[in-house]
Design an enzyme around this catalytic site. Structure first.
Site, mmCIF file in Angstrom:
data_model
loop_
_atom_site.group_PDB
_atom_site.id
_atom_site.type_symbol
_atom_site.label_atom_id
_atom_site.label_comp_id
_atom_site.label_asym_id
_atom_site.label_seq_id
_atom_site.Cartn_x
_atom_site.Cartn_y
_atom_site.Cartn_z
ATOM 1 N N LYS A 13 40.212 34.897 115.367
ATOM 2 C CA LYS A 13 38.869 35.292 115.870
ATOM 3 C C LYS A 13 37.864 34.810 114.761
ATOM 4 O O LYS A 13 37.951 34.691 113.732
ATOM 5 C CB LYS A 13 38.935 36.831 116.255
ATOM 6 C CG LYS A 13 39.262 37.866 115.038
ATOM 7 C CD LYS A 13 38.021 38.223 114.229
ATOM 8 C CE LYS A 13 38.443 39.251 112.938
ATOM 9 N NZ LYS A 13 37.383 39.038 111.658
ATOM 10 N N GLY A 102 41.211 37.147 111.014
ATOM 11 C CA GLY A 102 42.213 38.196 111.682
ATOM 12 C C GLY A 102 43.485 37.935 111.705
ATOM 13 O O GLY A 102 44.047 38.420 112.776
ATOM 14 N N GLY A 104 46.545 38.364 110.315
ATOM 15 C CA GLY A 104 47.582 39.532 110.252
ATOM 16 C C GLY A 104 47.390 40.275 111.022
ATOM 17 O O GLY A 104 48.160 40.865 111.807
ATOM 18 N N ASP A 138 41.395 45.899 113.605
ATOM 19 C CA ASP A 138 41.053 44.700 114.354
ATOM 20 C C ASP A 138 42.292 44.492 115.375
ATOM 21 O O ASP A 138 42.042 43.551 116.268
ATOM 22 C CB ASP A 138 41.023 43.520 113.353
ATOM 23 C CG ASP A 138 39.433 43.359 112.648
ATOM 24 O OD1 ASP A 138 38.770 44.388 112.759
ATOM 25 O OD2 ASP A 138 39.478 42.450 111.740
HETATM 26 P P1 ATP Z 1 40.197 40.577 108.785
HETATM 27 O O1 ATP Z 1 39.387 39.718 109.353
HETATM 28 O O2 ATP Z 1 41.239 41.089 109.899
HETATM 29 O O3 ATP Z 1 39.812 41.642 107.759
HETATM 30 P P2 ATP Z 1 41.702 38.538 107.278
HETATM 31 O O4 ATP Z 1 41.664 37.375 108.093
HETATM 32 O O5 ATP Z 1 40.575 38.248 106.269
HETATM 33 O O6 ATP Z 1 41.499 39.855 108.005
HETATM 34 P P3 ATP Z 1 44.473 38.297 106.746
HETATM 35 O O7 ATP Z 1 44.766 36.900 106.566
HETATM 36 O O8 ATP Z 1 44.644 38.895 107.981
HETATM 37 O O9 ATP Z 1 42.873 38.677 106.327
HETATM 38 O O10 ATP Z 1 45.399 39.079 105.753
HETATM 39 C C1 ATP Z 1 44.722 39.865 104.715
HETATM 40 C C2 ATP Z 1 46.161 40.195 103.806
HETATM 41 O O11 ATP Z 1 46.885 40.926 104.564
HETATM 42 C C3 ATP Z 1 46.722 39.010 103.198
HETATM 43 O O12 ATP Z 1 46.213 38.816 101.799
HETATM 44 C C4 ATP Z 1 48.298 39.206 102.943
HETATM 45 O O13 ATP Z 1 48.810 39.750 101.743
HETATM 46 C C5 ATP Z 1 48.272 40.401 103.977
HETATM 47 N N1 ATP Z 1 49.122 40.364 105.332
HETATM 48 C C6 ATP Z 1 49.894 41.022 105.658
HETATM 49 N N2 ATP Z 1 50.571 40.608 107.049
HETATM 50 C C7 ATP Z 1 50.073 39.614 107.068
HETATM 51 C C8 ATP Z 1 50.298 38.506 108.101
HETATM 52 N N3 ATP Z 1 51.033 38.695 109.103
HETATM 53 N N4 ATP Z 1 49.376 37.307 107.933
HETATM 54 C C9 ATP Z 1 48.672 37.044 107.092
HETATM 55 N N5 ATP Z 1 48.255 38.161 106.231
HETATM 56 C C10 ATP Z 1 49.087 39.112 105.883
#
Ligand code: ATP
Length: 300
Positions: A13, A102, A104, A138
């Site tokens: 997203k 998003g 994770g 999220d």
């Molecule tokens: P958001 O936009 O929802 O705040 P993001 O996209 O910035 O999140 P993600 O890649 O979802 O960040 O993940 C952040 C942290 O969560 C990572 O540093 C990782 O250690 C942890 N994590 C746990 N599960 C997952 C997963 N399935 N995929 C990615 N990261 C994960």
């Protein structure tokens, strides 16, 4: 079920806008955001198994209990009681980690949908939504996808009309920004300013209308780019390269631009890709759906 089991595809997203209020007593900020699903997908496969295990192709992502896929699986097990079993899960990451896209959360929503079917639990939308909200703010969005207004922590959703596919340029720098880091910067900057962090009330009952593809503002952006000037340079270069709008997605680190035609998008991808050589720069588009079954593209 095929020999390789069941598969869901989990979209990324961007936040088309993100307004942030003050920190609540529970530690979360009150937000108002427009989520938009994007054509960039992780995939999650499951085969029946005695135990619950996860293998992930990205060494930068934990594959232990802190992975949101396993947290979702455990939440589902608790909700379903004895009906739930084990599963051998394989996660293929394509969504940048800590990129504000998003990934994770989408994987967690995918795990709920996938294991609900694998274990024959028959949980319906509302059951999955409340489990999703427990796992992360999220996560509920990815059960819906498309475009939606998120309020509260982002988990209280109102579907918005999908205005049709829009072309996007995605720029992923060679570093992530943690959500925590972005909100801490926001709080620090707020303390120094005269702003009280309350929403502009005139906008509160006024979500985007049909065919309205408004981009911005993102209240986390100023604090994040002040500490990572390269993000601001990229965003400004996007404006000069013909983007109709450009913004940091969520807490970053991804910066996205909206393009009106595919040729301008291709040219911008080439131009920014060579200027920002350490970034991943590529074209994508918005999509109208969320997590969905299937999509076996042969890659494993
Ligand atoms: P958001 O936009 O929802 O705040 P993001 O996209 O910035 O999140 P993600 O890649 O979802 O960040 O993940 C952040 C942290 O969560 C990572 O540093 C990782 O250690 C942890 N994590 C746990 N599960 C997952 C997963 N399935 N995929 C990615 N990261 C994960």
């Amino acid at each position: 079920m095929s020999a390789s089991g069941l598969e869901v595809r989990c979209p990324a997203k961007v936040n088309l806008s993100l307004r942030v209020g003050t920190r609540r007593p529970d530690g979360y900020h009150e937000i108002r955001t427009v989520f938009q699903a994007v054509d960039l997908w992780d995939s999650l496969r499951a085969r029946p198994s005695e135990r619950l295990t996860l293998v992930c192709d990205d060494p930068g992502v934990p594959s232990g209990p802190e992975n949101l896929v396993l947290r979702a699986a455990e939440a589902l097990r608790r909700a379903a009681g004895r009906a739930a079993g084990g599963a051998a899960l394989r996660l293929r990451k394509r969504i940048p980690v800590a990129g504000g896209m998003g990934g994770g959360s989408s994987d967690a929503a995918g795990a709920l949908v996938l294991l609900n079917r694998l274990w024959g639990l028959g949980l319906v939308g509302a059951d999955l939504e409340s489990l999703a909200a427990e796992i992360g703010s999220d996560v509920p969005f990815f059960l819906h996808g498309g475009v939606a207004l998120g309020e509260g922590r982002g988990e209280r959703l109102t579907d918005l009309p999908y205005p049709g596919d829009r072309l996007l340029l995605l720029g992923v720098p060679p570093f992530g920004v943690s959500t925590r880091e972005a909100y801490d910067a926001f709080d620090r900057d707020l303390t120094r300013s005269s702003d009280d962090g309350s929403f502009p009330r005139s906008r509160s009952g006024n979500p985007p209308e049909e065919n309205d593809f408004r981009v911005g503002p993102n209240d986390l952006e100023a604090g994040v780019v002040a500490r990572r000037p390269e993000l601001l340079e990229f965003r400004e270069e996007l404006g000069r390269s013909g983007a109709a709008a450009a913004l940091l997605s969520g807490s970053g680190s991804t910066v996205f631009g909206v393009f009106d035609d595919s040729r301008a998008l291709r040219e911008a991808v080439a131009c920014l890709g060579s200027r920002f050589a350490r970034w991943r720069v590529f074209g994508s588009r918005t999509v109208a759906c969320g997590v969905r079954f299937g999509g076996n593209d042969g890659a494993d």
